[in-house]
Design a protein around this motif. Structure first.
Motif, PDB file in Angstrom:
ATOM      1  N   UNK A  24     -27.221   7.599  70.390  1.00  0.00           N
ATOM      2  CA  UNK A  24     -27.039   7.638  68.935  1.00  0.00           C
ATOM      3  C   UNK A  24     -28.344   8.078  68.285  1.00  0.00           C
ATOM      4  N   UNK A  25     -28.204   8.886  67.245  1.00  0.00           N
ATOM      5  CA  UNK A  25     -29.368   9.449  66.543  1.00  0.00           C
ATOM      6  C   UNK A  25     -29.206   9.259  65.032  1.00  0.00           C
ATOM      7  N   UNK A  26     -30.297   9.435  64.311  1.00  0.00           N
ATOM      8  CA  UNK A  26     -30.243   9.389  62.851  1.00  0.00           C
ATOM      9  C   UNK A  26     -29.851   8.016  62.333  1.00  0.00           C
ATOM     10  N   UNK A  27     -29.156   7.996  61.188  1.00  0.00           N
ATOM     11  CA  UNK A  27     -28.780   6.727  60.563  1.00  0.00           C
ATOM     12  C   UNK A  27     -27.956   5.827  61.467  1.00  0.00           C
ATOM     13  N   UNK A  28     -27.241   6.392  62.416  1.00  0.00           N
ATOM     14  CA  UNK A  28     -26.455   5.573  63.336  1.00  0.00           C
ATOM     15  C   UNK A  28     -27.373   4.630  64.113  1.00  0.00           C
ATOM     16  N   UNK A  29     -28.601   5.063  64.328  1.00  0.00           N
ATOM     17  CA  UNK A  29     -29.547   4.274  65.121  1.00  0.00           C
ATOM     18  C   UNK A  29     -30.566   3.536  64.258  1.00  0.00           C
ATOM     19  N   UNK A  30     -30.843   4.040  63.071  1.00  0.00           N
ATOM     20  CA  UNK A  30     -31.955   3.478  62.289  1.00  0.00           C
ATOM     21  C   UNK A  30     -31.816   3.837  60.809  1.00  0.00           C
ATOM     22  N   UNK A  31     -30.820   3.296  60.167  1.00  0.00           N
ATOM     23  CA  UNK A  31     -30.677   3.549  58.737  1.00  0.00           C
ATOM     24  C   UNK A  31     -31.836   2.857  58.008  1.00  0.00           C
ATOM     25  N   UNK A  32     -32.493   3.601  57.133  1.00  0.00           N
ATOM     26  CA  UNK A  32     -33.639   3.005  56.419  1.00  0.00           C
ATOM     27  C   UNK A  32     -33.433   3.143  54.915  1.00  0.00           C
ATOM     28  N   UNK A  33     -34.182   2.400  54.128  1.00  0.00           N
ATOM     29  CA  UNK A  33     -34.116   2.566  52.681  1.00  0.00           C
ATOM     30  C   UNK A  33     -34.808   3.894  52.345  1.00  0.00           C
ATOM     31  N   UNK A  34     -34.450   4.521  51.204  1.00  0.00           N
ATOM     32  CA  UNK A  34     -34.835   5.927  51.004  1.00  0.00           C
ATOM     33  C   UNK A  34     -36.244   6.133  50.427  1.00  0.00           C
ATOM     34  N   UNK A  35     -37.080   5.102  50.383  1.00  0.00           N
ATOM     35  CA  UNK A  35     -38.278   5.172  49.551  1.00  0.00           C
ATOM     36  C   UNK A  35     -39.452   5.947  50.145  1.00  0.00           C
ATOM     37  N   UNK A  36     -39.361   6.336  51.395  1.00  0.00           N
ATOM     38  CA  UNK A  36     -40.430   7.182  51.926  1.00  0.00           C
ATOM     39  C   UNK A  36     -39.936   8.625  52.059  1.00  0.00           C
ATOM     40  N   UNK A  37     -38.711   8.877  51.688  1.00  0.00           N
ATOM     41  CA  UNK A  37     -38.162  10.230  51.821  1.00  0.00           C
ATOM     42  C   UNK A  37     -38.165  10.689  53.272  1.00  0.00           C
ATOM     43  N   UNK A  38     -37.986   9.748  54.206  1.00  0.00           N
ATOM     44  CA  UNK A  38     -38.100  10.086  55.623  1.00  0.00           C
ATOM     45  C   UNK A  38     -36.785   9.977  56.393  1.00  0.00           C
ATOM     46  N   UNK A  39     -35.724   9.503  55.766  1.00  0.00           N
ATOM     47  CA  UNK A  39     -34.461   9.286  56.490  1.00  0.00           C
ATOM     48  C   UNK A  39     -34.036  10.516  57.273  1.00  0.00           C
ATOM     49  N   UNK A  40     -33.851  11.632  56.568  1.00  0.00           N
ATOM     50  CA  UNK A  40     -33.402  12.852  57.243  1.00  0.00           C
ATOM     51  C   UNK A  40     -34.516  13.448  58.106  1.00  0.00           C
ATOM     52  N   UNK A  41     -35.741  13.412  57.610  1.00  0.00           N
ATOM     53  CA  UNK A  41     -36.862  13.938  58.399  1.00  0.00           C
ATOM     54  C   UNK A  41     -36.945  13.242  59.752  1.00  0.00           C
ATOM     55  N   UNK A  42     -36.755  11.932  59.712  1.00  0.00           N
ATOM     56  CA  UNK A  42     -36.803  11.149  60.943  1.00  0.00           C
ATOM     57  C   UNK A  42     -35.619  11.477  61.845  1.00  0.00           C
ATOM     58  N   UNK A  43     -34.437  11.657  61.250  1.00  0.00           N
ATOM     59  CA  UNK A  43     -33.252  12.033  62.023  1.00  0.00           C
ATOM     60  C   UNK A  43     -33.435  13.387  62.702  1.00  0.00           C
ATOM     61  N   UNK A  44     -34.023  14.333  61.970  1.00  0.00           N
ATOM     62  CA  UNK A  44     -34.300  15.652  62.552  1.00  0.00           C
ATOM     63  C   UNK A  44     -35.339  15.526  63.671  1.00  0.00           C
ATOM     64  N   UNK A  45     -36.308  14.656  63.462  1.00  0.00           N
ATOM     65  CA  UNK A  45     -37.323  14.451  64.505  1.00  0.00           C
ATOM     66  C   UNK A  45     -36.690  13.827  65.758  1.00  0.00           C
ATOM     67  N   UNK A  46     -35.700  12.934  65.549  1.00  0.00           N
ATOM     68  CA  UNK A  46     -34.945  12.375  66.690  1.00  0.00           C
ATOM     69  C   UNK A  46     -34.426  13.520  67.564  1.00  0.00           C
TER      70      UNK A  46
END
Lengths: 490, 490
Positions: free
Chosen positions: B310-332
């Protein structure tokens, strides 16, 4: 069934669900229990049902809740309960026995068979005219706003619909009711597995001098083989056998590949137990029985409006090391029922949104959370206590000082185990109190230490011949310390 | 499709799923994406789809992963991205503007439209000959050992079966793949809601002097109205409007019952914004748009054997305050792909249990966990920074010292924001480094403080006339401090 009474659906006919049914029925509510498994009381189903292992240790909280039904269920269950007044430690390879009492006044916890207890409670619930039980029906989903349940008949596979004013989820750690609840509320939820698993084994009864079966070990104890990184425990059964559970890290289980590995391992760590188990039975059971995992589950809130609540393992699955899982689940039932009274919840449904019921469920979430958090934490800590601390001199000293202070100043110092297992004091209060008692124990420990040191010096200098050993001196130091503490705390 | 290639099922055609499909296709694998929603690119579906709100802020990690496809997807996406070089704080009732740059070298994060980005990535994936996308199909369950998926066609309601050698769950915070994964592994899992929710609003474009639409505020900033207990933010859109998001505790949302309450609240806290939004639009949008909740999800492990991850929010949904949710998912995606290379995973399936694939997935779980934990924590902390700290003098001082030291000794002191948003340095390393930099900042702070105090005293005693204000002195103290630190750390 009373036609205008409140309709309650209880999901799960385990111990907690069955007890909740009795409490609800006592209030005049119509209760329908749905259980996904077949009726465990029927002989043809016994083999089909994979029962939860690990014997139950019934103590005060569980007994209080059973008694609270007014149907003497505590007495019914205790008919087949075996009291255990302490731990019996099997120390070292040779299994030297050391007994540690649970209570200072001889209080006992009780070994009960999980299946027997469950069957007795199902029968007690079913005997009530306003309780109906449907087996072989698994909840698929519930619409809590509409009060509808969708269940699958496990035999015909067809989907059955049901309705209820209140849905109570007593369906265990992997609760379907909780899954539905999560779609209706912003639930904080966590599940964590500890890296240890368990495997169930047994010590059979031995044949006594008169040819009758006899216990192979003292039956008035919960036996523990504390091996620091892992442990084995044994609880007595009415048929004079013991149910044995080996707890250890999964990595260690995975290192045992064959009979040789197993026997080497047992010979090294549980020499005395191997003799009692018999090698053949040990090998057979070890490789046949599953290696179970241990999960901790927390949730919050536990309820949704006046429509749904989760109790027992569905709300707070804990590791089994304090013997409080079922006791806590039974206490959930008793406390929820007391809130129904406190908020004056009526036997009949009051309109579409029942304010008093909603307030009672809200109060349950608000008040119960800290206690459930505390016992889950205590249960985890107790694993280290059981497998390691029990053999440490410092632990034994602290424990004996604590017990002894409890006898001197029973209102001021109460051992944690006594508060948890032999009282109905809220778990969180017990935990906080235990931590604050650390202060007095420190005072006593310091006084004892100082007194002993001074006494030893004095003895060595003046009175060498009269104090051959230090035991009299130690006793004196203890007494002095205790008297000073008694003055301090009273 | 290549007939003997590995078959991969990706569940979810969101940004992460679409990007993963491109990476897998690049490896010569056959990819089948299953998406429960209709094709968002078709005009008739636009209204049906409830898109996730909160604009995306694409930064270095996201761009690096897009670039890594070799298809210049970073350039494609950036065509409609709007660079934001800093925060624009709207301070107090009057909305006095204060700009705080994100990077010391003028680095920018980029405001992108979530729907547009998603559509572009779906189109890019679909263009590859070995990628197939099936919309309107929701995963019901997966048997990971057998490699089978059961999906429901959302239009016909029929159940469809599918097979895959590897199942990749990119299906968001409420992931179905994760639910199946939980039945196969002992997964530690947690979900927690913060007590704050959000509501999306907007600031429309204004009509410029030439009759063309114009931005109503500086478009090169992410605008923030920090109000300590709550905040509002605004990100620019290509159509010259701003997407505005109000974040505040649910209890505060619940206190706004009608138009009067709303306008009083906005007049008190967001005076300048009300003018830009227009009262009518504000009222309309506030009451029409949902009040969303913010959930944090953590899981571990992320994979099962060589069968599922599992990747992205499925594995690690975070609050949006660092603007990193999608960036982190892409890095996954990028990191998983690099592990496929590291462990030499072949384009074709290697027998029933593919050891190199299993090792790659295991390495992903082992190595990625600490970084995902770090960014989830950082994202939560950043809410307090954005809504409160940004206006505090101590924060501003620390921030300016840090930026300035970064210019002096770029290898030794790097602001946290720079490490997170403008580098591919592992999140956990960034976090640890940020904490350890606290030491140097303390040294500098102390030196500056001391220098200033001594300087002030000296100035007061001897040189009162020559130092009319303390600015020269402060600069001197700063310089001294910096030089000493430079010596220390080099």
């Amino acid at each position: 069934m009373t036609s205008n009474a409140r309709n309650v659906a209880i999901v799960g006919a385990g111990p907690v669900g069955s007890l909740m049914a009795v409490y609800c029925a006592n209030r005049g509510w119509n209760v329908h229990i749905y259980e996904s498994r077949p009726d465990m009381r029927l002989p043809e189903n016994k083999a089909k049902i994979q029962n939860r292992s690990i014997n139950l240790a019934l103590s005060v909280r569980g007994l209080t809740a059973l008694k609270g039904t007014g149907l003497a269920l505590d007495e019914l269950i205790m008919k087949s309960g075996l009291p255990m007044r302490g731990r019996m430690l099997h120390i070292g390879r040779e299994g030297n026995l050391v007994s540690q009492n649970y209570g200072v006044h001889g209080e006992c916890i009780n070994s009960v068979d999980r299946a027997k207890l469950n069957e007795d409670l199902i029968t007690a619930a079913e005997a009530l005219s306003n309780v109906k039980i449907t087996f072989d029906h698994a909840l698929k989903r519930a619409d809590l706003d509409k009060g509808t349940l969708e269940l699958q008949n496990k035999i015909t596979k067809e989907i059955v619909k049901a309705e209820a004013d209140l849905i109570i989820g007593c369906d265990g750690a992997y609760s379907s009711v909780r899954n539905s609840l999560m779609r209706h509320v912003r639930m904080d939820f966590g599940q964590e597995y500890i890296p240890h698993g368990y495997c169930e084994l047994s010590i059979p009864a031995k044949v006594g001098a008169d040819g009758q079966p006899e216990f192979a070990m003292d039956p008035e104890h919960l036996h523990i083989w504390p091996r620091h990184k892992f442990m084995m425990i044994a609880l007595p059964n009415p048929d004079k056998s013991f149910t044995v559970t080996l707890f250890m890290p999964f990595v260690n289980f995975e290192m045992i590949h064959n009979e040789g590995d197993l026997l080497n391992f047992f010979d090294e760590y549980f020499t005395d137990a191997v003799t009692l188990m018999g090698k053949d039975l040990l090998v057979k059971e070890y490789f046949k029985n599953p290696k179970g995992s241990l999960v901790m589950i927390r949730a919050n809130p536990y309820h949704y409006k006046d429509r749904c609540i989760i109790l027992g393992d569905a709300a707070h699955s804990m590791v089994p090391f304090y013997g409080q899982g079922m006791n806590c689940g039974f206490e959930d039932v008793r406390i929820l029922d007391s809130l129904f009274s406190e908020f004056n919840v009526k036997p009949t449904k009051q309109g579409d949104a029942d304010k008093s019921l909603e307030l009672a469920l809200q109060a349950y979430t608000d008040r119960r959370a800290k206690d459930l958090k505390a016992i889950c934490e205590l249960a985890l800590n107790n694993y280290i206590e059981m497998r390691h601390d029990v053999t440490s001199p410092v632990y034994i000293m602290r424990r004996s000082i604590e017990s002894w202070l409890h006898l001197l100043v029973p209102a001021k110092v109460i051992p944690l185990y006594t508060m948890v297992s032999f009282s109905n004091r809220p778990y969180s209060e017990a935990y906080i109190r235990h931590k604050s008692q650390g202060f007095w124990l420190g005072v006593v420990g310091a006084t004892v230490g100082l007194g002993t040191a001074v006494g030893m010096a004095v003895a060595g200098w003046r009175n060498r011949r009269h104090l051959k050993d230090t035991s009299d001196l130690l006793k004196a130091a203890f007494l002095t310390a205790a008297q000073s503490v008694q003055k301090l705390v009273q």
